[in-house]
Design a protein around this motif. Structure first.
Motif: not given
Length: 416
Positions: A208-209, A212, A215-216, A240, A247, A251, A286, A289
């Motif tokens: 998950a990290v 994330t 994506l950032v 959303t 999600a 992950a 998603l 990423a």
């Protein structure tokens, strides 16, 4: 005179929170199964209806189509699959699946707390009744939602719903006695089970990290995807919810990437630390990423060490929580937790994949044999090392370790 003033005694059922418990457990379980299935199903239908109004104010189709879409989403979350004009969708939105399991768990606990206290056989029967009622609701929903152009699997609907409710609802029924049940197992078995769960959670968190951060770092691509979808406020809220439902899948794919073999997003594609080969992708936020196609970055293979470190820490914490000074027991607890955790991670990664549409999108996910091998070797080795290191640390102490298999005096003579 005294006998006249004393009220006659009455036999009452056992009580919980001051209320009489006259209802049998199986009846409460049946009600809990119906409510657990119906509540989330109705919520999905409501979301489908709201999305239909938000998309075009009801300009296309009718309310039955919108409600049917919500029902299909609920069924797919239970592994029913969906056949649309020859294409198969079998990817399970694990976020929605987890919500269904959580609701079943809570209602299973409610059924046990509000019913008469019964023995283990009655509890097992109640779990089967809860799961059976839940499965019947799924089958009825699948029958009513079936169209020539959209057909959920009837057998898969019942089997998936029954299994989810049996696990979730059954856990709720026995949750208050978890400590008693754990006390009946050998210390090593309890350590292995807890350690395996911790390792699986650690890999999921690491994945998950990773997703994330990706994506950032590429938030512009995600914004472009949303702009191409022309989503307004209500539409963005609906997307959303869809992203949240998938999600956990993302992950787990991140976990497969960290383990080394990586995963596919379409036939003939691969996303791994060593190489990234992609084709045309659907417009889904998603997917922003995903790394750029080509050879992996020079530092990417180092990410394979993340699961090893996570397993090492989990193995050490497992032996610390269930301490022993015996080398064999410490190694067994660490290795067992890592191997079982690796199997659990491989199964979860497998469940996160499937067919996501027609053509090349019929192959999404990670190859199970490769992930299973990598997870068992990587997590098993890391957890074994962590368990041995913690055992070595415990052997250096002078404190008596609870549950130690050897005599403390003998231990002091062999202490390093």
């Amino acid at each position: 005179m005294t006998s006249l003033l004393t009220p006659p005694s009455r036999t009452t059922a056992p009580t919980a929170a001051g209320r009489p418990l006259a209802r049998p457990l199986w009846l409460s379980a049946a009600f809990a199964g119906a409510v657990a299935a119906g509540s989330v199903l109705l919520a999905c239908m409501a979301v489908g209806l709201a999305g239909w109004f938000a998309a075009d104010a009801g300009g296309h189709g009718d309310t039955r189509d919108a409600i049917r879409i919500g029902a299909d989403a609920w069924l797919v979350a239970h592994g029913s699959g969906l056949t649309l004009a020859g294409a198969t969708i079998s990817v399970v939105p694990l976020g929605l699946t987890a919500l269904c399991g959580y609701v079943a768990l809570r209602l299973g606990g409610w059924a046990r707390a509000t019913s008469a206290d019964e023995d283990g056989a009655a509890v097992a029967l109640a779990a089967v009744v809860l799961a059976g009622v839940y499965g019947v609701v799924a089958v009825v929903t699948a029958v009513l939602a079936t169209l020539p152009t959209a057909q959920p699997g009837l057998v898969q609907s019942f089997a998936g719903a029954f299994l989810l409710a049996l696990v979730g609802g059954g856990a709720g029924l026995v949750r208050g006695e978890a400590g008693v049940l754990a006390g009946r197992l050998p210390e090593t078995a309890v350590a292995v089970l807890r350690g395996a769960a911790g390792i699986a959670v650690a890999v999921l968190a690491a994945g998950a990290v990773l997703v994330t951060v990706a994506l950032v770092l590429d938030i512009g691509t995600g914004a472009n995807v949303l702009s191409r979808l022309h989503a307004d406020g209500p539409g963005s809220a609906l997307y959303t919810l869809v992203v949240a439902a998938f999600a956990p899948n993302a992950a787990l794919m991140g976990g497969a990437y960290l383990l080394g073999p990586g995963f596919a997003v379409g036939t003939g594609t691969v996303v791994s630390p060593s190489v990234v080969a992609l084709g045309p992708l659907p417009a889904f936020p998603l997917l922003a990423a995903l790394p750029s196609p080509g050879p992996g970055a020079a530092w990417a293979p180092a990410l394979i060490g993340v699961p090893v470190l996570a397993a090492l820490l989990a193995g050490a914490l497992t032996v610390r929580r269930h301490p022993t000074r015996d080398w064999g027991s410490g190694a067994l607890r660490g290795l067992g937790a890592g191997v079982l955790g690796g199997v659990l991670v491989a199964v979860l990664v497998h469940l996160a994949g499937g067919a996501a549409g027609p053509g090349r999108m019929a192959d999404v996910g990670a190859p199970f044999p490769d992930i299973l091998t990598a997870a068992v070797v990587t997590l098993g080795g890391g957890s074994l090392l962590g368990g041995v290191l913690m055992t070595w640390r415990l052997r250096r102490t002078t404190d008596v370790v609870p549950g130690d298999e050897q005599d403390p005096a003998t231990e002091d003579t062999i202490r390093l």
